[in-house]
Design an enzyme around this catalytic site. Structure first.
Site, short mmCIF file in Angstrom:
data_model
loop_
_atom_site.label_atom_id
_atom_site.label_comp_id
_atom_site.label_asym_id
_atom_site.label_seq_id
_atom_site.Cartn_x
_atom_site.Cartn_y
_atom_site.Cartn_z
N GLY A 1 0.74 -1.29 -0.04
CA GLY A 1 0.20 0.01 -0.01
C GLY A 1 0.98 1.33 -0.08
CE1 TYR B 1 -9.37 -0.49 8.72
CE2 TYR B 1 -10.21 0.48 10.65
CZ TYR B 1 -9.32 0.23 9.54
OH TYR B 1 -7.98 1.02 9.67
#
Ligand SMILES: NC(=O)c1ccc[n+]([C@@H]2O[C@H](COP(=O)([O-])OP(=O)(O)OC[C@H]3O[C@@H](n4cnc5c(N)ncnc54)[C@H](O)[C@@H]3O)[C@@H](O)[C@H]2O)c1
Length: 254
Positions: A17, A160
């Protein structure tokens, strides 16, 4: 004030990322230390933007491969390509993730699995892939990005938060598993870090920024570079006996 970790010069670092936010800041910080940095990300435009930004600032061109971390075979291939260029990684920063909001009532099994793939599964398999050569070398540092969101029980992101709490368990178990080979595994649980994407969200609800600051002991928002600098320390020999830990970096919210 900038710190130089002399042992990080020429260390090889893989960051997932790296095309934006905390990942891009981490690519920059490791390059500034003279490390050989490679990153993976799904966004080609974002990867190129990171390379331009970092090379402008440092004169160093980090390596990258575009891949969707949800696809483990494709990720393995991308990392193998980078691995051939750097001759095995010393440091892994498992950073990629996404806090997409979801309505608890509407979550399907397919969506749940997709979120696992975006936020957790690749951390496990990247660690597994890089641990092979780290074991051979008898050293390594793995840094997993968690979050304080699960400690606060934040609403609207229940998958999440579930997965970010799992990062603590993953970190503990891998630290035990890999410690025999002097590979350290730690995690960082950030509070609200004002990346471009988070700032974009905050612009819609500006009052949230001030309200959040009231919850911090230190009345300054965190920025991606704060987390990047902690990654340097966790990668360096300066933290040589630290493993299995989750460091909360949130300005004092929890
Ligand atoms: N920013 C915060 O407030 C905050 C707080 C706590 C934890 N975190 C954690 O820190 C990490 C980085 O967050 P950030 O805020 O910098 O996010 P970000 O969205 O700014 O950057 C994440 C990067 O990951 C990449 N990515 C996402 N899904 C991918 C996929 N399937 N394949 C490949 N790349 C993919 C994106 O393209 C992006 O470049 C995440 O794990 C996040 O959960 C962030």
């Amino acid at each position: 004030m900038d710190v130089t970790y002399t042992d990080l010069a020429n260390k090889t670092v893989l960051i997932s990322g790296g095309a934006g936010g905390i990942g891009a800041a981490t690519v920059l910080r490791f390059c500034q230390q003279g490390a050989k940095v490679a990153f993976v990300d799904i966004s080609l435009a974002g990867c190129q933007a990171t390379v331009d930004y970092v090379s402008d600032k440092t004169g160093i061109v980090p390596l990258f491969e575009v891949c969707d971390l949800r696809d483990i075979p494709a990720t393995r291939q991308a990392v193998n390509k980078l691995n051939e260029k750097v001759n095995s990684f010393d440091v892994l920063v498992n950073n990629a993730g996404h806090d997409e909001a979801h309505n608890f009532e509407q979550v399907t099994p397919e969506y749940f699995d997709d979120r696992v793939s975006v936020n957790l599964r690749h951390q496990y398999f990247l660690a597994q892939q890089l641990a092979v050569s780290m074991r051979e070398k008898g050293s390594g540092s793995i840094i997993n990005l968690g979050s304080i969101s699960w400690m606060l029980g934040v609403e609207g992101v229940s998958i999440y938060t579930t997965l970010k709490s799992a990062v603590v368990g993953l970190t503990k178990s891998l630290a035990r598993e890999l410690g025999h080979n002097n590979i350290r595994v730690n995690s960082i649980a950030p509070g609200w870090v004002l990346t471009e994407r988070q700032l974009e969200k905050a612009r819609q609800y500006p009052e949230k920024l001030d309200a959040y600051l009231q919850r911090q002991c230190i009345k300054e928002h965190l920025n991606p570079d704060d987390i990047a600098r902690l990654c340097l320390w966790l990668a360096s020999e300066q933290s040589a006996r630290l493993t299995g830990q989750t460091i909360i970096y949130d300005g004092g919210v929890v």
